[in-house]
Design a protein around this motif. Structure first.
Motif, PDB file in Angstrom:
ATOM      1  N   ILE A 381     -14.577   2.566  -1.884  1.00 31.76           N
ATOM      2  CA  ILE A 381     -14.160   1.303  -2.498  1.00 31.76           C
ATOM      3  C   ILE A 381     -14.704   0.143  -1.684  1.00 31.76           C
ATOM      4  CG2 ILE A 381     -12.193  -0.122  -3.135  1.00 31.76           C
ATOM      5  CD1 ILE A 381     -10.583   2.514  -3.361  1.00 31.76           C
ATOM      6  N   GLU A 382     -15.576  -0.631  -2.304  1.00 27.74           N
ATOM      7  CA  GLU A 382     -16.189  -1.777  -1.631  1.00 27.74           C
ATOM      8  C   GLU A 382     -15.434  -3.070  -1.906  1.00 27.74           C
ATOM      9  OE1 GLU A 382     -20.416  -4.277  -1.698  1.00 27.74           O
ATOM     10  OE2 GLU A 382     -20.231  -2.388  -2.794  1.00 27.74           O
ATOM     11  N   ARG A 383     -14.850  -3.241  -3.084  1.00 25.52           N
ATOM     12  CA  ARG A 383     -14.262  -4.524  -3.490  1.00 25.52           C
ATOM     13  C   ARG A 383     -13.016  -4.850  -2.675  1.00 25.52           C
ATOM     14  NH1 ARG A 383     -13.394  -0.393  -6.794  1.00 25.52           N
ATOM     15  NH2 ARG A 383     -11.334  -0.025  -7.741  1.00 25.52           N
ATOM     16  N   ASP A 384     -12.848  -6.143  -2.361  1.00 27.36           N
ATOM     17  CA  ASP A 384     -11.716  -6.611  -1.576  1.00 27.36           C
ATOM     18  C   ASP A 384     -10.638  -7.231  -2.458  1.00 27.36           C
ATOM     19  OD1 ASP A 384     -12.528  -5.793   0.959  1.00 27.36           O
ATOM     20  OD2 ASP A 384     -13.717  -7.594   1.292  1.00 27.36           O
ATOM     21  N   VAL A 385     -10.129  -6.443  -3.347  1.00 25.83           N
ATOM     22  CA  VAL A 385      -8.964  -6.779  -4.159  1.00 25.83           C
ATOM     23  C   VAL A 385      -8.121  -5.512  -4.187  1.00 25.83           C
ATOM     24  CG1 VAL A 385     -10.130  -8.502  -5.587  1.00 25.83           C
ATOM     25  CG2 VAL A 385     -10.200  -6.088  -6.262  1.00 25.83           C
ATOM     26  N   PRO A 386      -6.842  -5.602  -4.566  1.00 27.46           N
ATOM     27  CA  PRO A 386      -6.091  -4.358  -4.725  1.00 27.46           C
ATOM     28  C   PRO A 386      -6.867  -3.402  -5.623  1.00 27.46           C
ATOM     29  CG  PRO A 386      -4.618  -6.222  -4.877  1.00 27.46           C
ATOM     30  CD  PRO A 386      -6.006  -6.780  -4.834  1.00 27.46           C
ATOM     31  N   ALA A 387      -7.065  -2.175  -5.167  1.00 24.67           N
ATOM     32  CA  ALA A 387      -7.980  -1.252  -5.839  1.00 24.67           C
ATOM     33  C   ALA A 387      -7.336   0.114  -6.018  1.00 24.67           C
ATOM     34  CB  ALA A 387      -9.271  -1.116  -5.022  1.00 24.67           C
ATOM     35  N   ALA A 388      -7.568   0.713  -7.180  1.00 29.56           N
ATOM     36  CA  ALA A 388      -7.060   2.042  -7.478  1.00 29.56           C
ATOM     37  C   ALA A 388      -8.147   3.083  -7.232  1.00 29.56           C
ATOM     38  CB  ALA A 388      -6.576   2.124  -8.917  1.00 29.56           C
ATOM     39  N   THR A 389      -7.741   4.248  -6.797  1.00 31.47           N
ATOM     40  CA  THR A 389      -8.631   5.389  -6.648  1.00 31.47           C
ATOM     41  C   THR A 389      -7.805   6.647  -6.897  1.00 31.47           C
ATOM     42  OG1 THR A 389     -10.233   6.498  -5.187  1.00 31.47           O
ATOM     43  CG2 THR A 389      -8.269   5.605  -4.152  1.00 31.47           C
ATOM     44  N   THR A 390      -8.444   7.808  -6.848  1.00 30.96           N
ATOM     45  CA  THR A 390      -7.732   9.073  -6.988  1.00 30.96           C
ATOM     46  C   THR A 390      -8.213  10.055  -5.943  1.00 30.96           C
ATOM     47  OG1 THR A 390      -9.350   9.912  -8.582  1.00 30.96           O
ATOM     48  CG2 THR A 390      -7.381   8.837  -9.483  1.00 30.96           C
ATOM     49  N   VAL A 391      -7.344  10.985  -5.566  1.00 29.97           N
ATOM     50  CA  VAL A 391      -7.692  12.062  -4.639  1.00 29.97           C
ATOM     51  C   VAL A 391      -7.358  13.374  -5.336  1.00 29.97           C
ATOM     52  CG1 VAL A 391      -7.366  13.072  -2.359  1.00 29.97           C
ATOM     53  CG2 VAL A 391      -7.109  10.585  -2.671  1.00 29.97           C
ATOM     54  N   GLU A 392      -8.379  14.205  -5.538  1.00 30.55           N
ATOM     55  CA  GLU A 392      -8.145  15.494  -6.188  1.00 30.55           C
ATOM     56  C   GLU A 392      -7.571  16.472  -5.184  1.00 30.55           C
ATOM     57  OE1 GLU A 392     -10.446  18.775  -9.029  1.00 30.55           O
ATOM     58  OE2 GLU A 392     -11.612  17.275  -7.906  1.00 30.55           O
ATOM     59  N   LEU A 393      -6.491  17.162  -5.590  1.00 33.26           N
ATOM     60  CA  LEU A 393      -5.770  18.086  -4.718  1.00 33.26           C
ATOM     61  C   LEU A 393      -5.582  19.426  -5.428  1.00 33.26           C
ATOM     62  CD1 LEU A 393      -3.119  15.493  -3.497  1.00 33.26           C
ATOM     63  CD2 LEU A 393      -5.007  16.425  -2.135  1.00 33.26           C
ATOM     64  N   PRO A 394      -5.199  20.468  -4.691  1.00 29.52           N
ATOM     65  CA  PRO A 394      -4.983  21.762  -5.347  1.00 29.52           C
ATOM     66  C   PRO A 394      -3.900  21.673  -6.423  1.00 29.52           C
ATOM     67  CG  PRO A 394      -5.134  22.048  -2.966  1.00 29.52           C
ATOM     68  CD  PRO A 394      -5.071  20.566  -3.224  1.00 29.52           C
ATOM     69  N   ALA A 395      -4.058  22.434  -7.480  1.00 27.80           N
ATOM     70  CA  ALA A 395      -3.091  22.438  -8.577  1.00 27.80           C
ATOM     71  C   ALA A 395      -1.694  22.738  -8.046  1.00 27.80           C
ATOM     72  CB  ALA A 395      -3.489  23.463  -9.628  1.00 27.80           C
ATOM     73  N   GLY A 396      -0.720  22.037  -8.555  1.00 25.55           N
ATOM     74  CA  GLY A 396       0.665  22.247  -8.158  1.00 25.55           C
ATOM     75  C   GLY A 396       1.129  21.385  -7.007  1.00 25.55           C
ATOM     76  N   THR A 397       0.239  20.606  -6.400  1.00 20.39           N
ATOM     77  CA  THR A 397       0.619  19.746  -5.289  1.00 20.39           C
ATOM     78  C   THR A 397       1.584  18.664  -5.765  1.00 20.39           C
ATOM     79  OG1 THR A 397      -1.497  20.099  -4.190  1.00 20.39           O
ATOM     80  CG2 THR A 397      -0.228  18.189  -3.491  1.00 20.39           C
ATOM     81  N   THR A 398       2.608  18.392  -4.957  1.00 19.09           N
ATOM     82  CA  THR A 398       3.554  17.318  -5.245  1.00 19.09           C
ATOM     83  C   THR A 398       3.544  16.322  -4.093  1.00 19.09           C
ATOM     84  OG1 THR A 398       5.450  18.372  -4.152  1.00 19.09           O
ATOM     85  CG2 THR A 398       5.011  19.009  -6.446  1.00 19.09           C
ATOM     86  N   LEU A 399       4.229  15.210  -4.264  1.00 16.62           N
ATOM     87  CA  LEU A 399       4.316  14.219  -3.195  1.00 16.62           C
ATOM     88  C   LEU A 399       4.967  14.802  -1.950  1.00 16.62           C
ATOM     89  CD1 LEU A 399       5.361  10.975  -5.148  1.00 16.62           C
ATOM     90  CD2 LEU A 399       3.133  11.500  -4.157  1.00 16.62           C
ATOM     91  N   ASP A 400       5.903  15.740  -2.129  1.00 14.91           N
ATOM     92  CA  ASP A 400       6.570  16.362  -0.977  1.00 14.91           C
ATOM     93  C   ASP A 400       5.626  17.224  -0.154  1.00 14.91           C
ATOM     94  OD1 ASP A 400       8.981  15.172  -1.586  1.00 14.91           O
ATOM     95  OD2 ASP A 400       9.717  16.886  -2.748  1.00 14.91           O
ATOM     96  N   ASP A 401       4.512  17.655  -0.737  1.00  8.97           N
ATOM     97  CA  ASP A 401       3.556  18.501  -0.023  1.00  8.97           C
ATOM     98  C   ASP A 401       2.607  17.701   0.868  1.00  8.97           C
ATOM     99  OD1 ASP A 401       4.509  20.848  -1.297  1.00  8.97           O
ATOM    100  OD2 ASP A 401       3.257  20.419  -3.050  1.00  8.97           O
ATOM    101  N   ILE A 402       2.616  16.382   0.737  1.00 12.07           N
ATOM    102  CA  ILE A 402       1.651  15.556   1.463  1.00 12.07           C
ATOM    103  C   ILE A 402       2.103  15.348   2.905  1.00 12.07           C
ATOM    104  CG2 ILE A 402       0.614  13.250   1.602  1.00 12.07           C
ATOM    105  CD1 ILE A 402       0.670  13.186  -1.454  1.00 12.07           C
ATOM    106  N   ALA A 403       1.226  15.703   3.850  1.00 17.81           N
ATOM    107  CA  ALA A 403       1.509  15.500   5.269  1.00 17.81           C
ATOM    108  C   ALA A 403       1.109  14.102   5.713  1.00 17.81           C
ATOM    109  CB  ALA A 403       0.777  16.548   6.107  1.00 17.81           C
ATOM    110  N   SER A 404      -0.017  13.615   5.222  1.00 20.24           N
ATOM    111  CA  SER A 404      -0.473  12.277   5.609  1.00 20.24           C
ATOM    112  C   SER A 404      -1.428  11.711   4.571  1.00 20.24           C
ATOM    113  CB  SER A 404      -1.165  12.307   6.976  1.00 20.24           C
ATOM    114  OG  SER A 404      -2.365  13.059   6.919  1.00 20.24           O
ATOM    115  N   VAL A 405      -1.454  10.388   4.509  1.00 23.37           N
ATOM    116  CA  VAL A 405      -2.449   9.655   3.729  1.00 23.37           C
ATOM    117  C   VAL A 405      -3.243   8.818   4.728  1.00 23.37           C
ATOM    118  CG1 VAL A 405      -2.858   7.941   1.934  1.00 23.37           C
ATOM    119  CG2 VAL A 405      -0.988   9.578   1.688  1.00 23.37           C
TER     120      VAL A 405
END
Length: 462
Positions: A381-405
């Motif tokens: 992401i180059e633009r300097d405004v609030p920006a959306a992106t996505t991160v592809e993860l293994p199927a079945g991943t939930t927010l509780d499975d995330i160790a760090s961003v």
């Protein structure tokens, strides 16, 4: 009924009640069914205060699915007092709150005509159920509604017949933003549209990485108005082919410019081809908070996400089986949809500008870093405004499975100009549910982390 949809219908009815516009037919408090080969359904209504009008309703088309070839949508042609003003493309059998503009209406009695478009509808579509249609002239939004464009449907022969926007790249929602004008007392209105996808332009993996969705979002028309609310002559421009900004030289319906989607990546022309049977007169009363990405409009109109996903599936743009190890677009329910805020500092030497990518580590596999850019430098992401992106993860991943961003500083081209990049927020992060609707966001962060060439990574949330 889904609670979110039930609440939105109640809010819509209350909003119109507040501006003094009353329906004059019992049909407006119940259901209107428009059938293939059936008659035009007429809904009388009364406008107590003249002005720019909207109609809000809930639409469903039994047997229709945007994800199934031959069943993509049902189209309803909408007229006011016998004049065709807009079309409503209904891509689902699920009742969905929709709204669209009708143009300027005088005080008094009017008739809303609703006709099933057999030519535009998919073969599987047989009827459309429209619940609680309510027409109103919202006072607070009259200035923005007055200059909203009518977007004429795309008619590129290479992509299908003149009804192609009923099957691909359909306009979903519109909105406006008010920008600063150089002249005191003047205002600039900019209008934008979300399409379900783009058949040309940025490829889908790059869309997911750089923009956080596979829809297409473009500003389409911009105009300056003076202190009295009148158009400043010669001020209106539109986004033309190759993303050029050109002066509008086309025709108006009242104060509404006619512009046409005329490229495969949804840029506009100010001269309309014929025949061009589809018209999209979108409700542009919504606007974007200054500190949020444009994708917040999709978040607030959650039904746009299933349409986005279904088009990808129907057009065979989804990797099967999906894998986060490849840059190809996988099941869109396996992505973390995240919005960040960052600012790039001054360059310190020649070289490419640094972008920022988002990385995610999981509790069960903390050594693996899943990156939004799939390690493709130009996808950061180059633009300097609030920006959306996505991160592809293994199927079945939930927010509780995330160790760090994590945030990753990534020069987008040859060399590195040494500029720092400071990340200050995660505004939201969510997965899509089984129905492709956004789940609640339970992951946010505010702070200040500066990434440099010597220290290019940092944990934002862990």
């Amino acid at each position: 009924m889904n609670l979110r949809k039930s609440m939105s219908v109640v809010a819509v009815a209350a909003a119109f009640g507040a501006v003094g516009v009353a329906p004059a037919s019992a049909a407006t408090s119940g259901k209107v069914t428009v059938r293939r080969d059936g008659p035009v359904r007429v809904v009388p209504f009364t406008v107590r205060d003249g002005g720019e009008a909207l109609v809000r309703l809930t639409a469903a088309a039994p047997g229709v699915s945007w994800g199934r070839k031959g069943a993509e949508s049902a189209v309803v042609a909408v007229d006011v007092d016998g004049k065709h003003v807009t079309d409503l493309v209904v891509p689902s059998a699920t009742p969905t709150a929709r709204s669209f503009a009708l143009g300027s209406l005088k005080r008094g009695h009017h008739k809303l005509g609703l006709r099933f478009s057999a030519s535009g509808s998919a073969p599987a579509a047989r009827s459309v159920v429209l619940s609680r249609p309510v027409v109103g002239t919202p006072r607070a939004d009259q200035a923005a509604l007055r200059y909203a464009p009518v977007v004429v449907g795309r008619t590129l022969a290479a992509l299908g017949d003149p009804y192609q926007n009923a099957r691909t790249d359909t306009p979903l929602i519109g909105w406006h933003e008010e920008l600063a004008a150089a002249t005191p007392g003047h205002r600039v209105f900019e209008y934008s549209v979300v399409w379900s996808n783009e058949d040309g332009g940025t490829d889908t993996p790059a869309l997911m990485a750089r923009w956080g969705r596979s829809t297409d979002i473009e500003w389409v028309y911009r105009v300056e108005v003076d202190a009295k609310g009148e158009r400043v002559p010669g001020s209106d421009v539109y986004q033309a082919a190759n993303h050029q900004t050109l002066h509008f030289t086309g025709t108006y319906e009242g104060d509404h410019p006619l512009i046409q989607t005329c490229t495969s990546n949804n840029n506009m022309c100010d001269q309309v081809t014929k025949p061009a049977p589809l018209r999209f007169f979108l409700d542009t009363t919504q606007t974007r908070p200054a500190d949020r990405a444009r994708e917040v409009l999709m978040d607030r109109n959650a039904w746009t996400y299933p349409v986005m996903a279904q088009e990808m599936l129907r057009e065979n743009k989804i990797e099967n089986p999906s894998s986060p190890a490849t840059p190809l677009v996988g099941d869109q329910r396996t992505y973390l949809y995240i919005e960040i805020k960052k600012q790039t500092g001054a360059a310190r030497r020649p070289g490419s500008v640094p972008g920022v990518s988002v990385g995610v580590r999981l509790k069960g596999d903390p050594k693996t870093l899943y990156r939004s850019d799939h390690a493709v430098p130009s996808w950061s992401i180059e633009r300097d405004v609030p920006a959306a992106t996505t991160v592809e993860l293994p199927a079945g991943t939930t927010l509780d499975d995330i160790a760090s961003v994590e945030a990753i500083r990534q020069p987008i081209g040859v060399g590195d100009n040494g500029a720092p990049a400071t990340v200050t927020a995660i505004n939201r992060a969510f997965f899509l549910g089984a129905d492709y609707l956004p789940q609640a966001s339970a992951l946010t962060w505010k702070g200040e982390v500066t990434l440099t060439a010597d220290r290019p990574t940092a944990v934002l949330k862990g």
